[in-house]
Structure formats: C-alpha cells, structure tokens
Design a protein around this motif. Structure first.
Motif, PDB file in Angstrom:
ATOM      1  N   TYR A 323       8.537 -10.394  -5.883  1.00 32.05           N
ATOM      2  CA  TYR A 323       8.027  -9.153  -5.286  1.00 32.05           C
ATOM      3  C   TYR A 323       9.017  -8.013  -5.504  1.00 32.05           C
ATOM      4  CZ  TYR A 323       6.679  -5.681  -1.839  1.00 32.05           C
ATOM      5  OH  TYR A 323       6.327  -4.485  -1.233  1.00 32.05           O
ATOM      6  N   LEU A 328       4.067  -8.689  -8.531  1.00 31.86           N
ATOM      7  CA  LEU A 328       3.289  -9.036  -7.340  1.00 31.86           C
ATOM      8  C   LEU A 328       2.354 -10.212  -7.564  1.00 31.86           C
ATOM      9  CD1 LEU A 328       4.466  -6.273  -6.611  1.00 31.86           C
ATOM     10  CD2 LEU A 328       2.303  -5.733  -5.476  1.00 31.86           C
ATOM     11  N   ASP A 329       1.683 -10.232  -8.717  1.00 29.74           N
ATOM     12  CA  ASP A 329       0.732 -11.312  -8.981  1.00 29.74           C
ATOM     13  C   ASP A 329       1.437 -12.664  -9.110  1.00 29.74           C
ATOM     14  OD1 ASP A 329      -1.358  -9.559  -8.908  1.00 29.74           O
ATOM     15  OD2 ASP A 329      -1.449  -9.255 -11.073  1.00 29.74           O
ATOM     16  N   LEU A 332       2.664 -13.787  -5.367  1.00 30.17           N
ATOM     17  CA  LEU A 332       1.648 -14.178  -4.390  1.00 30.17           C
ATOM     18  C   LEU A 332       1.473 -15.691  -4.232  1.00 30.17           C
ATOM     19  CD1 LEU A 332      -0.446 -13.225  -2.367  1.00 30.17           C
ATOM     20  CD2 LEU A 332      -2.107 -13.053  -4.234  1.00 30.17           C
ATOM     21  N   ILE A 363       1.652  -7.274  -0.408  1.00 31.47           N
ATOM     22  CA  ILE A 363       0.991  -7.553  -1.689  1.00 31.47           C
ATOM     23  C   ILE A 363      -0.513  -7.322  -1.587  1.00 31.47           C
ATOM     24  CG2 ILE A 363       0.439  -9.360  -3.369  1.00 31.47           C
ATOM     25  CD1 ILE A 363       3.209 -10.557  -2.810  1.00 31.47           C
ATOM     26  N   TYR A 364      -1.135  -7.829  -0.517  1.00 29.38           N
ATOM     27  CA  TYR A 364      -2.579  -7.640  -0.353  1.00 29.38           C
ATOM     28  C   TYR A 364      -2.927  -6.152  -0.256  1.00 29.38           C
ATOM     29  CZ  TYR A 364      -3.048 -12.662   0.534  1.00 29.38           C
ATOM     30  OH  TYR A 364      -3.044 -14.027   0.420  1.00 29.38           O
ATOM     31  N   GLU A 365      -2.061  -5.382   0.392  1.00 26.93           N
ATOM     32  CA  GLU A 365      -2.303  -3.933   0.500  1.00 26.93           C
ATOM     33  C   GLU A 365      -2.247  -3.287  -0.881  1.00 26.93           C
ATOM     34  OE1 GLU A 365      -3.432  -0.527   2.357  1.00 26.93           O
ATOM     35  OE2 GLU A 365      -3.222  -2.496   3.313  1.00 26.93           O
ATOM     36  N   GLU A 366      -1.283  -3.686  -1.682  1.00 22.52           N
ATOM     37  CA  GLU A 366      -1.160  -3.164  -3.052  1.00 22.52           C
ATOM     38  C   GLU A 366      -2.385  -3.523  -3.891  1.00 22.52           C
ATOM     39  OE1 GLU A 366       1.135  -1.455  -4.842  1.00 22.52           O
ATOM     40  OE2 GLU A 366       2.545  -1.072  -3.219  1.00 22.52           O
ATOM     41  N   GLN A 367      -2.974  -4.677  -3.594  1.00 26.86           N
ATOM     42  CA  GLN A 367      -4.150  -5.137  -4.331  1.00 26.86           C
ATOM     43  C   GLN A 367      -5.451  -4.529  -3.800  1.00 26.86           C
ATOM     44  OE1 GLN A 367      -3.820  -9.410  -3.908  1.00 26.86           O
ATOM     45  NE2 GLN A 367      -2.566  -9.628  -5.753  1.00 26.86           N
ATOM     46  N   GLY A 368      -5.334  -3.688  -2.779  1.00 27.25           N
ATOM     47  CA  GLY A 368      -6.518  -3.056  -2.211  1.00 27.25           C
ATOM     48  C   GLY A 368      -7.290  -3.946  -1.257  1.00 27.25           C
ATOM     49  N   ARG A 369      -6.654  -4.996  -0.750  1.00 24.14           N
ATOM     50  CA  ARG A 369      -7.328  -5.929   0.169  1.00 24.14           C
ATOM     51  C   ARG A 369      -6.810  -5.639   1.582  1.00 24.14           C
ATOM     52  NH1 ARG A 369      -5.726 -11.245  -3.182  1.00 24.14           N
ATOM     53  NH2 ARG A 369      -7.199 -12.391  -1.868  1.00 24.14           N
TER      54      ARG A 369
END
Length: 406
Positions: A323, A328-329, A332, A363-369
């Motif tokens: 991270y 990020l991917d 995770l 990470i989820y926030e960066e992914q738009g989740r």
C-alpha cells in the motif's frame, strides 16, 4: 484404566519376570495367571506377597489408580501439553480424553493435582463448562501438599484470564494481590516462577499505559536473570523492551535490544526468535520509517524461508508495504488474508492488527467502494476505541474521520 490383574501383569513384564518367577514359592503359576486375567480375586496375603515380589508398596496395587499408572499418564499429558502451548495448536481434546477416565478416582498426590490443573486449562481453552471446579481441586491439593510454586502458577493463570478478557486493571490487581499474600505468608517463589510473575506484571502495566512501572520491573527482572545466570523469559523481556522502544521512536534503544535478541537466537538456535525480530523490524520500517521497500524485502525473505503458518503475521505488513508503495491491488489480497491470532490479547498486539481494517478502508475508498470502506473504517474504530492512545489508534481514528467525511 487398568484393572488389578492388568496392573500386576504390566509390572511383572516391566521387571522382566515370568509367571513362574513372580509366583515364587507361595503362589502357583496357574493361580497367578487367573489373577492377571481377572478370573480370580487374590487375598490380601497374596497381594502383599505379589507386591513384595515386585518390590513395590502394597498400596500401589490396591489404589484404583496406581502411582506408576498415574505417572505414565501425566508424562504423556505433559508432552502433549508442552507441544500444544508451544505451537498454540488445538490438541486439547486429546488430553481431555486421556484424563477423563481417571478424573473421579485420583489419589491425593502431586501427579493428580497436575493432571487436574492441565485438564482444567484444556477445558477452558476448549470453552467447556466445569473447568473452574477442577482448577480449584488442583489448587487445594497443591496447598495441602505444600507445593506453593504450583499454587502460584494457578493464581497467575486466573489473573491472566482477566487479561484475556481485556480486563487489564482487574488482572493486574489480582496478580499484585497474589504476590502480596505470598509475601505475608513468607513464601518465596522459585526463580522461574518469580520471572513469570515479573513478566506478566510488566506487560499488564504497559496495557494500562503505566510504562515507567513496567520498565522498572523489566529492568529488575533482567538484572535478576543476569545475577542468577537464568535465561528463562529473557527473550520475552528483551522483545517487550524493543517494541516499547519502537513505539517511542527510540531507534538506538530498539537496535540495542534487537541485537541482544539476535545473539540470544544464535545461542539457543531458535529460528522463531529470528522470525519475530524480522517481523518487528518490518513493522518498524513500515509504520515508523515508511521504508516500504526495505520492509517488503525483509518480509519476502522470511516468506520464502519459512512456511505459511510460521509467517502468517507477515501478511498485514506485506499489505501495508505494498500500500505504501502505491500498489493497492497487490496489497488488498494480503490484507484480506490476514487474521487476528486467537491468543493475542495485549493492546499493543491488538491495535497493530486492528490497523488491517483501516488499510482496507483506504483501499476500498480508492477503488470507489465507499460503503465497503465505511464498513471497515467503523470496524477499525470500534475495535480501537477502548484501547490506549498509541500511534496505531491515532492512525485508525484519522482514517475513520477521512472516510466518513466523504
């Protein structure tokens, strides 16, 4: 549990005696065979003669559980229990199955008390009811036999159960009360038990942010160990001090104790110490130095050298390192794979592990989740809320504020 005849046969064979040799001049070979096969009940005179021939006390044959049988069961149980507690695996059921047939017929002796103690602890770890009763029986036996170090071990165990429930102040209160009672009774614990109490008291002081008291106890314990040339608990004492130095960003002191632990690991040839030290160093590089590439190099070295079970605590550090490097991917799955170790109860360890959900939230926030990010930010916050104010808690709360503000 062996019958009377089975016990006689076993003792005879252990001594290399034939039926004729044991029968001697006062018993016939045929009668002895019937006794061993439980087809004839010997008189007290015959039992006394057999005991004399076997060179044992008559009580060893008369007791429902003979001392030799008890010693054998205890030896087997101790071996299993040592391996279980060393690896923190779940072999408790096997011990319970071994001891249960004897549990209501144990004579008043050390072996019985020790079996009751181990039995009760196994029931506790298995989350079974009734373990308290057997622990109390063990303590009563130890007290009656004047085995005060064993009694002290039970009192320490009870105090640390409060620690396991995160009732740190109550745990410390119980432990200090036990030490006070022993002092008032003029009971001097042996060196190993004293160090057990010292270490437990120190980590409990740290758990409630009484660091100065903790460090004083650790320093006294280390000096005591040096003075008496005892290496028991020395690795744990050095490790706690090194970690405390990390939290206070005291690199010189941290390196001093880690170097001592490296020497100790070489001396004992214990690879587990090296794994823990590399984990500490990777954590320091990630969380305090932000040297993510250096941390990842150290993590991968261990994960290639040791198996997954030995390096599972590296998962969160690998996720943090990736991270920090912007991957990020890749980070995770390592964070998702990480699991809080069942036997972790100290605030230091817990908060380090609670960071996992904060990193997942980022990470989820960066992914738009966003909903998933909110969920994990709340998990991290709720876990960290009752914990002391350490850098990990500050990070978790900052992540929560960042995610909820969006």
């Amino acid at each position: 549990m062996a019958s009377l005849g089975e016990r006689i046969r076993k003792l005879r064979k252990e001594r290399g005696l034939t039926l004729q040799a044991l029968a001697g001049e006062e018993l016939s070979k045929g009668m002895l065979s019937l006794i061993e096969n439980n087809k004839a009940n010997p008189s007290m005179e015959s039992l006394a003669y057999i005991a004399k021939q076997l060179n044992i006390h008559l009580n060893e044959l008369l007791e429902e559980v003979s001392p030799s049988e008890l010693r054998e069961v205890l030896k087997e149980v101790e071996n299993i229990y040592l391996k279980i507690m060393d690896d923190m695996t779940s072999g408790f059921k096997k011990i319970v199955e071994l001891v249960t047939p004897f549990i209501d017929q144990l004579p008043y002796r050390y072996e019985s008390a020790r079996l009751l103690e181990i039995y009760s602890r196994c029931l506790y770890y298995m989350k079974e009811d009734g373990w308290q009763k057997h622990l109390e029986q063990a303590e009563e036996m130890y007290e009656g036999l004047h085995l005060m170090n064993n009694s002290a071990d039970i009192q320490l165990f009870r105090a640390m159960l409060k620690f396991n429930d995160h009732q740190y102040e109550e745990s410390l209160k119980m432990l200090k009360h036990s030490r006070k009672v022993f002092d008032e009774r003029g009971i001097i614990l042996d060196s190993l038990k004293k160090l057990d109490f010292d270490f437990s008291e120190a980590i409990l002081h740290m758990a409630i942010a009484e660091d100065e008291d903790a460090l004083n106890i650790i320093e006294d314990a280390i000096n005591y160990s040096k003075e008496h040339q005892i290496f028991y608990k020395i690795d744990a004492l050095y490790r706690v001090t090194a970690f405390h130095s990390i939290l206070n960003n005291d690199e010189e002191r941290k390196n001093y104790y880690i170097d001592k632990l490296r020497v100790f690991a070489d001396f004992t040839e214990d690879p587990k110490i090296d794994i823990v030290l590399d984990l500490l160093e990777a954590h320091y590089l990630n969380s305090f130095k932000h040297d993510f590439e250096g941390a990842l190099k150290l993590i991968d070295k261990n994960m290639k050298k040791y198996n997954d079970e030995e390096t599972s605590q590296f998962y969160i550090e690998k996720g943090k390192a990736l991270y920090g490097m912007g991957k990020l991917d890749e980070a995770l799955p390592w964070l998702e794979k990480h699991r809080l170790w069942e036997f972790m109860h100290h605030p230091y360890d817990l908060l380090m592990n609670y960071e996992k959900d904060a990193y997942l939230a980022l990470i989820y926030e960066e992914q738009g989740r966003h909903e998933l990010a909110m969920k994990h930010a709340e998990i991290a916050k709720n876990n960290a809320d009752p914990m002391p104010d350490l850098p990990y808690k500050k990070f978790i709360m900052n992540v929560y504020d960042e995610i909820t503000s969006k």
